[in-house]
Design an enzyme around this catalytic site. Sequence first.
Site, PDB file in Angstrom:
ATOM      1  N   LYS A  12       1.032  -0.790   0.079  1.00 12.06           N
ATOM      2  CA  LYS A  12      -0.258  -0.044  -0.232  1.00 12.06           C
ATOM      3  C   LYS A  12       1.122   1.061  -0.125  1.00 12.06           C
ATOM      4  O   LYS A  12       0.777   2.560  -0.924  1.00 12.06           O
ATOM      5  CB  LYS A  12      -0.891  -0.151   1.207  1.00 12.06           C
ATOM      6  CG  LYS A  12      -2.343  -0.813   1.191  1.00 12.06           C
ATOM      7  CD  LYS A  12      -2.783  -0.791   2.359  1.00 12.06           C
ATOM      8  CE  LYS A  12      -4.234  -1.412   3.253  1.00 12.06           C
ATOM      9  NZ  LYS A  12      -4.632  -0.815   3.937  1.00 12.06           N
ATOM     10  N   ASP A  69      -7.496   2.362   4.863  1.00 13.39           N
ATOM     11  CA  ASP A  69      -7.975   1.746   4.825  1.00 13.39           C
ATOM     12  C   ASP A  69      -8.979   1.183   3.658  1.00 13.39           C
ATOM     13  O   ASP A  69      -9.936   1.888   3.517  1.00 13.39           O
ATOM     14  CB  ASP A  69      -9.133   1.211   6.309  1.00 13.39           C
ATOM     15  CG  ASP A  69      -9.380  -0.069   6.483  1.00 13.39           C
ATOM     16  OD1 ASP A  69      -8.118  -0.482   6.872  1.00 13.39           O
ATOM     17  OD2 ASP A  69     -10.323  -1.279   7.246  1.00 13.39           O
TER      18      ASP A  69
HETATM   19  P1  IMP Z   1      -6.730  -3.331   5.424  1.00  8.10           P
HETATM   20  O1  IMP Z   1      -6.778  -1.821   4.297  1.00  8.10           O
HETATM   21  O2  IMP Z   1      -4.929  -3.164   6.200  1.00  8.10           O
HETATM   22  O3  IMP Z   1      -7.820  -3.999   6.536  1.00  8.10           O
HETATM   23  O4  IMP Z   1      -6.538  -4.242   4.143  1.00  8.10           O
HETATM   24  C1  IMP Z   1      -7.348  -4.436   3.625  1.00  8.10           C
HETATM   25  C2  IMP Z   1      -6.396  -6.113   2.260  1.00  8.10           C
HETATM   26  O5  IMP Z   1      -7.297  -5.674   1.882  1.00  8.10           O
HETATM   27  C3  IMP Z   1      -5.366  -5.857   1.912  1.00  8.10           C
HETATM   28  O6  IMP Z   1      -4.629  -7.009   2.315  1.00  8.10           O
HETATM   29  C4  IMP Z   1      -5.827  -6.916   0.746  1.00  8.10           C
HETATM   30  O7  IMP Z   1      -5.878  -8.217   0.551  1.00  8.10           O
HETATM   31  C5  IMP Z   1      -6.659  -6.059   0.142  1.00  8.10           C
HETATM   32  N1  IMP Z   1      -6.371  -4.511  -0.764  1.00  8.10           N
HETATM   33  C6  IMP Z   1      -7.158  -3.752  -0.483  1.00  8.10           C
HETATM   34  N2  IMP Z   1      -6.474  -2.715  -1.846  1.00  8.10           N
HETATM   35  C7  IMP Z   1      -5.958  -3.522  -2.539  1.00  8.10           C
HETATM   36  C8  IMP Z   1      -5.223  -3.209  -3.704  1.00  8.10           C
HETATM   37  O8  IMP Z   1      -5.346  -2.539  -4.091  1.00  8.10           O
HETATM   38  N3  IMP Z   1      -5.208  -4.777  -4.343  1.00  8.10           N
HETATM   39  C9  IMP Z   1      -5.523  -5.831  -4.190  1.00  8.10           C
HETATM   40  N4  IMP Z   1      -6.208  -6.291  -2.586  1.00  8.10           N
HETATM   41  C10 IMP Z   1      -6.736  -5.003  -2.472  1.00  8.10           C
END
Ligand code: IMP
Length: 199
Positions: A12, A69
């Site tokens: 990210k 998020d």
């Molecule tokens: P968090 O926002 O840290 O809770 O994690 C979000 C999760 O969603 C990530 O670990 C990915 O598995 C998925 N995710 C979020 N954005 C993307 C993206 O741009 N591509 C692929 N998976 C994503």
Amino acid sequence: MRLIVATRNRDKLKEIKTLLKDLPLKVISLNNFSSAPEVRENGRTLESNAIKKAVQISKFLKTLAVADDSGLEIEALGNKPGVYSARFSGKGATYKSNNEKVLRLLQDIPLSKRKACFRCVIAVADKGKLIGAAEGKIKGRITQRPLGNTGFGYDPIFIPNGYKKTFAQLGINRKNKISHRSKALVKAKKVIEEYVLTF
Ligand code: IMP
């Protein structure tokens, strides 16, 4: 003035840093601050988690911070995994095990019913005070097998509407032009620019 990106997720972080590169601020990763607390993402919405991360980290580091998020909503699964996207396949979940779980759950679902939507909320806070939050989304569909090897997370199984390739096949530059994260960051950048102008 410096801007902390309140995430330890390197994938990210890479996207966010690229998308914020034209801001007149020094964009710094949270990974440079080992003493910063781990913020528990226990909210029920992307917005509440993003706000919590931005507020807590900006308070701890006494500076301006942005937090992301994000998650994938799959229509045939009642919009799951959503806010639980990172840990969809349980404790010790990896990108691969999460993708495998999605494909397994959708194995009998035809292509026309594999609709999905990536959502991202970016929150901006300064020294513990929320400045604003912005959402971006992109609709698409889930493939029948993983395709491509760029990007991260669910990128190999998501084809954005209007395209024939997954995010992981399109490559990071094309993904960054259309993604949920880039849409949220375009709005968040305006919030940051207006805020910075008040100094
Ligand atoms: P968090 O926002 O840290 O809770 O994690 C979000 C999760 O969603 C990530 O670990 C990915 O598995 C998925 N995710 C979020 N954005 C993307 C993206 O741009 N591509 C692929 N998976 C994503």
